[in-house]
Motif scaffolding. Structure first.
Motif, short mmCIF file in Angstrom:
data_model
loop_
_atom_site.label_atom_id
_atom_site.label_comp_id
_atom_site.label_asym_id
_atom_site.label_seq_id
_atom_site.Cartn_x
_atom_site.Cartn_y
_atom_site.Cartn_z
N GLU A 99 -8.66 -7.73 -21.31
CA GLU A 99 -8.42 -9.03 -21.86
C GLU A 99 -9.35 -10.05 -21.69
O GLU A 99 -9.82 -10.72 -22.77
CB GLU A 99 -7.03 -9.71 -21.15
N GLY A 100 -10.08 -10.04 -20.79
CA GLY A 100 -11.23 -10.82 -20.65
C GLY A 100 -12.55 -10.66 -21.39
O GLY A 100 -13.15 -11.74 -21.98
N MET A 101 -12.60 -9.50 -21.73
CA MET A 101 -13.70 -9.06 -22.77
C MET A 101 -13.31 -9.64 -24.17
O MET A 101 -14.32 -10.34 -24.88
CB MET A 101 -13.86 -7.58 -23.00
N ASP A 102 -12.14 -10.13 -24.62
CA ASP A 102 -11.73 -10.73 -25.77
C ASP A 102 -11.89 -12.26 -25.69
O ASP A 102 -12.21 -12.87 -26.60
CB ASP A 102 -10.40 -10.47 -26.27
N VAL A 103 -11.59 -12.56 -24.25
CA VAL A 103 -11.79 -14.30 -24.14
C VAL A 103 -13.13 -14.60 -23.61
O VAL A 103 -13.74 -15.79 -24.38
CB VAL A 103 -10.76 -14.36 -22.81
N ALA A 104 -14.01 -14.12 -23.02
CA ALA A 104 -14.95 -14.78 -22.27
C ALA A 104 -16.00 -15.15 -23.17
O ALA A 104 -16.57 -16.51 -23.18
CB ALA A 104 -15.80 -13.98 -21.40
N SER A 105 -16.34 -14.33 -24.30
CA SER A 105 -17.52 -14.60 -24.91
C SER A 105 -17.38 -15.48 -26.05
O SER A 105 -18.07 -16.45 -26.30
CB SER A 105 -18.08 -13.42 -25.94
N GLU A 106 -15.93 -15.48 -26.68
CA GLU A 106 -15.38 -16.41 -27.52
C GLU A 106 -15.32 -17.89 -26.84
O GLU A 106 -15.76 -18.92 -27.50
CB GLU A 106 -14.23 -16.07 -28.32
N LEU A 107 -14.89 -17.92 -25.79
CA LEU A 107 -14.28 -19.17 -25.01
C LEU A 107 -15.91 -19.91 -24.64
O LEU A 107 -16.08 -21.24 -25.21
CB LEU A 107 -13.83 -18.85 -23.87
N ALA A 108 -16.97 -19.16 -24.42
CA ALA A 108 -18.13 -19.64 -24.22
C ALA A 108 -18.92 -20.11 -25.59
O ALA A 108 -19.41 -21.10 -25.68
CB ALA A 108 -19.22 -18.57 -23.67
N ALA A 109 -18.47 -19.31 -26.69
CA ALA A 109 -19.25 -19.80 -27.77
C ALA A 109 -18.48 -21.02 -28.46
O ALA A 109 -19.09 -21.92 -29.02
CB ALA A 109 -19.14 -18.51 -28.99
N ARG A 110 -17.14 -21.09 -28.20
CA ARG A 110 -16.54 -22.22 -28.79
C ARG A 110 -16.73 -23.77 -27.94
O ARG A 110 -16.54 -24.78 -28.69
CB ARG A 110 -14.93 -22.31 -28.78
N THR A 111 -17.04 -23.39 -26.67
CA THR A 111 -17.30 -24.79 -25.73
C THR A 111 -18.47 -24.94 -25.64
O THR A 111 -19.04 -25.82 -24.92
CB THR A 111 -16.57 -24.41 -24.39
N ASP A 112 -19.70 -23.97 -26.18
CA ASP A 112 -20.90 -24.13 -26.14
C ASP A 112 -21.47 -24.12 -24.89
O ASP A 112 -22.23 -25.02 -24.23
CB ASP A 112 -21.45 -25.42 -26.88
N LEU A 113 -20.88 -23.37 -23.87
CA LEU A 113 -21.28 -23.18 -22.40
C LEU A 113 -22.06 -21.90 -22.12
O LEU A 113 -21.65 -20.83 -22.88
CB LEU A 113 -19.91 -23.25 -21.59
N PRO A 114 -22.93 -21.84 -21.50
CA PRO A 114 -23.44 -20.56 -21.14
C PRO A 114 -22.46 -19.67 -20.58
O PRO A 114 -21.74 -20.02 -19.64
CB PRO A 114 -24.72 -20.89 -20.08
N LEU A 115 -22.72 -18.30 -20.65
CA LEU A 115 -21.85 -17.21 -20.14
C LEU A 115 -22.45 -16.43 -19.41
O LEU A 115 -23.65 -16.15 -19.69
CB LEU A 115 -21.31 -16.60 -21.18
N VAL A 116 -22.29 -16.00 -18.03
CA VAL A 116 -22.83 -14.99 -17.26
C VAL A 116 -21.91 -13.99 -17.14
O VAL A 116 -20.75 -14.11 -16.51
CB VAL A 116 -23.34 -15.68 -15.85
N SER A 117 -22.24 -12.66 -17.52
CA SER A 117 -21.28 -11.54 -17.56
C SER A 117 -21.71 -10.53 -16.26
O SER A 117 -22.70 -10.72 -15.66
CB SER A 117 -21.34 -10.93 -18.80
N TYR A 118 -20.74 -9.46 -16.14
CA TYR A 118 -20.88 -8.67 -15.16
C TYR A 118 -20.95 -9.10 -13.65
O TYR A 118 -21.91 -8.69 -12.86
CB TYR A 118 -22.02 -7.70 -15.50
N CYS A 119 -20.55 -10.44 -13.48
CA CYS A 119 -20.68 -10.90 -11.97
C CYS A 119 -19.92 -10.06 -10.93
O CYS A 119 -18.74 -9.88 -10.96
CB CYS A 119 -20.31 -12.36 -12.28
N LYS A 120 -20.70 -9.91 -9.99
CA LYS A 120 -19.80 -9.53 -8.82
C LYS A 120 -19.76 -10.39 -7.54
O LYS A 120 -19.10 -10.44 -6.89
CB LYS A 120 -20.41 -8.20 -8.27
#
Lengths: 320, 254
Positions: A99-120
């Motif tokens: 689910e998050g894979m559909d959400v995170a990148s689009e959320l970041a693009a829409r809000t113009d925020l940087p995204l950091v992925s694969y975080c542990k």
């Protein structure tokens, strides 16, 4: 801008997922460093009925919308983005899941925020920073956010779920974000997995084959060893994707979670998605030709070498 | 139906990785690249759709590694109708920059369906499938494990976890992130690839690499210590077998 942390929770068939609570636990730690609060977003058809499950959050933001039936890959990111715009959190945590894979990148693009992925791990004590697992876990990267807001897509296991189940005020707030949903993606329903010939979650011993098994024909050797040990053969995703073993034998994020007494991993690299499904096995033995293979980071015992040299030797000893 | 498949070279997962001198990136001088395995599944799913519907399949790759030509020719040999290489010697690009270049190129092409792998091992700043969809304002579904063309769109199966899947009907045009094709990626003989190479039907377009994604800076990369926490068994296979049998005995299973 607030000093808050917003956790995008997820649920399937009316049940919040474990990683949602892990992210709330992580969020509590970050909020303490930021001097802010933990807000969670629960969005979906019937979301209100789940609000009381999030006592680990200070505020539970509920978007109960009949249009968000099940999980909506088009609607959920839009709702999340609208909530981010309305609440202005410093940190947004999204599970790195299907689910998050559909959400995170689009959320970041829409809000113009940087995204950091694969975080542990994510940190906020001295600017925003994260540790990420790249290249299927072979590389760990320390990443800093330039600026004071970001979205983090977080792998499972970043914090104990138990720490995210209570400890907040759990004040419920119904949110009307008034998002326009184009309705280009329509949910048709869920399907439960078919039962397999062997239940790998019920085995004491699993002989697990990964990419290193090289071909379908070689699986027979692993079968023989598993049989001699009174267990069964399981596999990592690449083997199942090749069609060499059925989906019911797959261990990991998109497969099953197993906790056998012994987990003998043959040629399994140990990508984070795989480790998620087996890290709680009692004894993990890993065999891999690559000394850098991340599986050695989770194993209790390891041997660097060729599984095709080892398996006949093992069979000889176990059968005698 | 026009299907565009985005193919990305990634460091060969079976190769040992080394770090650059400043420790903030891979040492890419001698790194071997292969096609991202999920993109290989995306290509297979596209070719299955072609078999079923007669769709036209085009494949697209950025000139970020020497192996890109080989990847594109292999796709042509497998049955893709067109192959297009965007830029040359671009060097490694972050996933946002990749998505920007793909979206720019595909905007005019207006394919009905864009397929790529669900993820790649280096997508630190976002997933290309979803970023391309966002840039083109198209619907997207990630973690797709099967498609079926239907009237007015495409039906897709999305995998959740524990083997649970969800079915969706998606209006076209759309972007799908493929986790696994319905069938294992097809094999193609080296001779066929060589033939495609000789025919040389590679379209090439100039592109300019965008700036790296703002706001995210890698300060250090590490190779996690091998066997950190694991007790490593020394010796040859006979010694390893002895040790493992002993471990099995202690665990009560041998």
């Amino acid at each position: 801008m607030s000093d808050n942390v917003l956790v995008i929770t997820e649920h399937l068939e009316g049940e919040p997922t474990e990683i949602s609570f892990e992210l709330i636990a992580l969020g509590r730690r970050l909020a303490a460093d930021l001097g802010g609060q933990v807000e969670v977003l629960v969005a979906g058809d019937g979301a209100a009925a789940m609000a009381d499950r999030f006592g680990g959050a200070d505020t539970v933001l509920v978007v109960d919308d009949a249009r968000l039936d099940g999980f909506d890959p088009e609607g959920h990111p839009r709702v999340a983005a609208a909530v981010v715009e309305a609440r202005n959190p410093k940190v947004v945590l999204v599970p790195y899941t299907s689910e998050g894979m559909d959400v995170a990148s689009e959320l970041a693009a829409r809000t113009d925020l940087p995204l950091v992925s694969y975080c542990k791990d994510v940190r906020a004590a001295d600017g925003l920073a994260a540790t990420c697992q790249l290249y299927a876990g072979k590389i760990e990267a320390d990443v800093e956010v330039e600026g004071d807001r970001a979205v983090f897509a977080v792998l499972s296991g970043a914090a104990p779920a138990a720490d995210g189940m209570s400890g907040g005020a759990g004040a419920v707030e119904t949110v009307d974000v008034g998002v326009d949903l184009p309705g280009r993606v329509q949910a048709l329903g869920f399907t439960q997995p078919e039962a397999g010939d062997v239940d790998i979650t019920a085995q004491d011993v699993l002989v697990v084959v990964g990419r290193g098994i090289e071909s379908e024909d070689n699986i027979a050797e692993a079968e023989e060893l598993a049989e001699a040990l009174g267990g069964a053969v399981a596999a990592s995703r690449p083997v199942v994707d090749q069609g060499w073993l059925p989906k019911t034998r797959q261990v990991g994020k998109s497969g099953l979670t197993v906790k056998p007494k012994v987990y003998l991993a043959l040629g399994v690299s140990g990508a984070p998605e795989h480790v998620e499904g087996m890290r709680d096995a009692a004894t993990i033995i890993a065999v891999n030709t690559d000394p850098q293979a991340p599986i050695f980071g989770v194993a209790h015992y390891g041997w660097v070498g060729d599984l095709f040299d080892l398996v006949p030797e093992l069979l000889e000893r176990v059968e005698s | 139906m026009k299907i565009a498949v985005l193919l990305r070279p990634v460091p060969d997962p079976v190769e040992e990785l080394e770090l650059s001198d400043d420790g903030t990136d891979l040492d890419r001088d001698f790194l071997g690249y292969v096609l991202n395995e999920f993109d290989d599944h995306a290509l297979e799913e596209a070719l299955l759709l072609k078999d079923e519907t007669g769709a036209e399949v085009s494949v697209w790759a950025l000139g970020t590694a020497d192996e890109v030509d080989q990847i594109l020719y292999t796709a042509l040999a497998k049955g893709a109708d067109r192959a297009c290489k965007l830029g040359d010697d671009l060097g490694a690009l972050d996933s946002r920059a990749q998505a920007t270049l793909f979206a720019d190129a595909l905007g005019d092409e207006a394919p009905d369906l864009i397929l790529t792998g669900v993820q790649a091992a280096d997508e630190l700043v976002g997933q290309v499938a979803v970023l391309v969809a966002s840039a083109l304002d198209l619907p997207h579904v990630e973690v797709v494990v099967g498609t079926e063309p239907v009237d007015g769109g495409i039906r897709v199966t999305k995998e959740f976890w524990g083997g649970i899947t969800g079915d969706y009907q998606v209006a076209l045009p759309a972007v799908l992130g493929i986790q696994a094709a319905r069938e294992a990626p097809r094999y193609v003989a080296v001779s066929r690839v060589r033939q495609a190479q000789q025919e040389g039907n590679l379209e090439e377009r100039d592109v300019t690499a965008p700036e790296p994604a703002p706001g995210v800076k890698v300060v250090e990369m590490r190779i996690p210590e091998a066997g950190e926490g694991a007790e490593m068994i020394e010796g040859d296979e006979a010694a390893a077998a002895d040790a493992i049998v002993e471990i099995l005995r202690r665990a009560g299973v041998a």
